[in-house]
Design an enzyme around this catalytic site. Sequence first.
Site, PDB file in Angstrom:
ATOM      1  N   HIS A 119      -3.066  -5.506   2.776  1.00 35.86           N
ATOM      2  CA  HIS A 119      -2.653  -5.464   4.186  1.00 35.86           C
ATOM      3  C   HIS A 119      -3.110  -6.757   4.857  1.00 35.86           C
ATOM      4  CE1 HIS A 119      -1.627  -1.218   4.539  1.00 35.86           C
ATOM      5  NE2 HIS A 119      -2.673  -0.930   3.807  1.00 35.86           N
ATOM      6  N   CYS A 152       0.814  -1.217   0.000  1.00 36.89           N
ATOM      7  CA  CYS A 152       0.000   0.000   0.000  1.00 36.89           C
ATOM      8  C   CYS A 152       0.855   1.277   0.000  1.00 36.89           C
ATOM      9  CB  CYS A 152      -0.990  -0.064   1.160  1.00 36.89           C
ATOM     10  SG  CYS A 152      -2.432   0.987   0.901  1.00 36.89           S
TER      11      CYS A 152
HETATM   12  N1  GLN Z   1      -2.384   6.876   1.813  1.00 36.52           N
HETATM   13  C1  GLN Z   1      -2.500   5.899   0.838  1.00 36.52           C
HETATM   14  C2  GLN Z   1      -3.889   5.787   0.218  1.00 36.52           C
HETATM   15  O1  GLN Z   1      -4.895   5.942   0.884  1.00 36.52           O
HETATM   16  C3  GLN Z   1      -2.010   4.574   1.401  1.00 36.52           C
HETATM   17  C4  GLN Z   1      -2.948   3.953   2.399  1.00 36.52           C
HETATM   18  C5  GLN Z   1      -2.432   2.713   3.039  1.00 36.52           C
HETATM   19  O2  GLN Z   1      -1.224   2.417   3.073  1.00 36.52           O
HETATM   20  N2  GLN Z   1      -3.350   1.981   3.644  1.00 36.52           N
HETATM   21  O3  GLN Z   1      -3.961   5.527  -0.944  1.00 36.52           O
END
Ligand code: GLN
Length: 241
Positions: free
Chosen positions: A194, A94
């Site tokens: 995740h 992510c």
């Molecule tokens: N900030 C990024 C997004 O929302 C990554 C989010 C995350 O790592 N969960 O796209």
Amino acid sequence: MELNIFHLYPDVLNLYGDGGNIITWTRRLRWRGIEAKVHRAPIGASASLAGADLVFIGGGQDFEQQVLLEDLHRGRDREIRAAIEDGVPFLTICGGYQMLGAYYETFDGQRCDFIGALDFYTVGSQTRMIGNYKFRCTEAAGGSEIVGFENHSGKTRLGSGVQPLGRVLAGFGNNGEDGSEGVHYKNVFGSYSHGPLLPKNPAFADHLLSLALARKYGDGTLAPLDDREELAAHDEMFRKI
Ligand code: GLN
């Protein structure tokens, strides 16, 4: 035999138990009699990536991604690019995945200039892409079916210099539009998953271990493990999603 595993920015990029991916790697190595040394490299750490056999970068929110930018551009960016070109296997999740691309622009127009190691960029959208999802890795990425959890607003668009990690079977993936999920370039794998990703996807965990061992010792053969519990968790989620 021993693998040096680097966990980059564990202080700011470690959402939803992303660090569990490191535990999975170390256990799966030790169960096979292979030693694993974990090196944590938070913001400000001087530890060099030069001896890394495997690198993990987890996810973080927009705020954390901005916090690490200064440190990233103080030399980590060059190190990461060099390690990637040198064939070191990376797993990035992510926010950590987004960090390897050219930039991430939030929905309200704030721009994080990242490291451009891989040919893609990410732009935030108004609605978040949240939920359990599943995808099938390309043959080049091991071909396994992955169950995961995604939560991002960023929509990632891959350029012609990289391949997707896989095709979405249910959920959003890179952008919810083109059916692609994640990125694959050399031995680098980026994903929106995740959760953590590896405990319930043991084939993919081993794919990266095998690449790391092959790079270091010229042989990536892994002794089989009893994965009945891991696969039962995987298959149950696969059915549900
Ligand atoms: N900030 C990024 C997004 O929302 C990554 C989010 C995350 O790592 N969960 O796209």
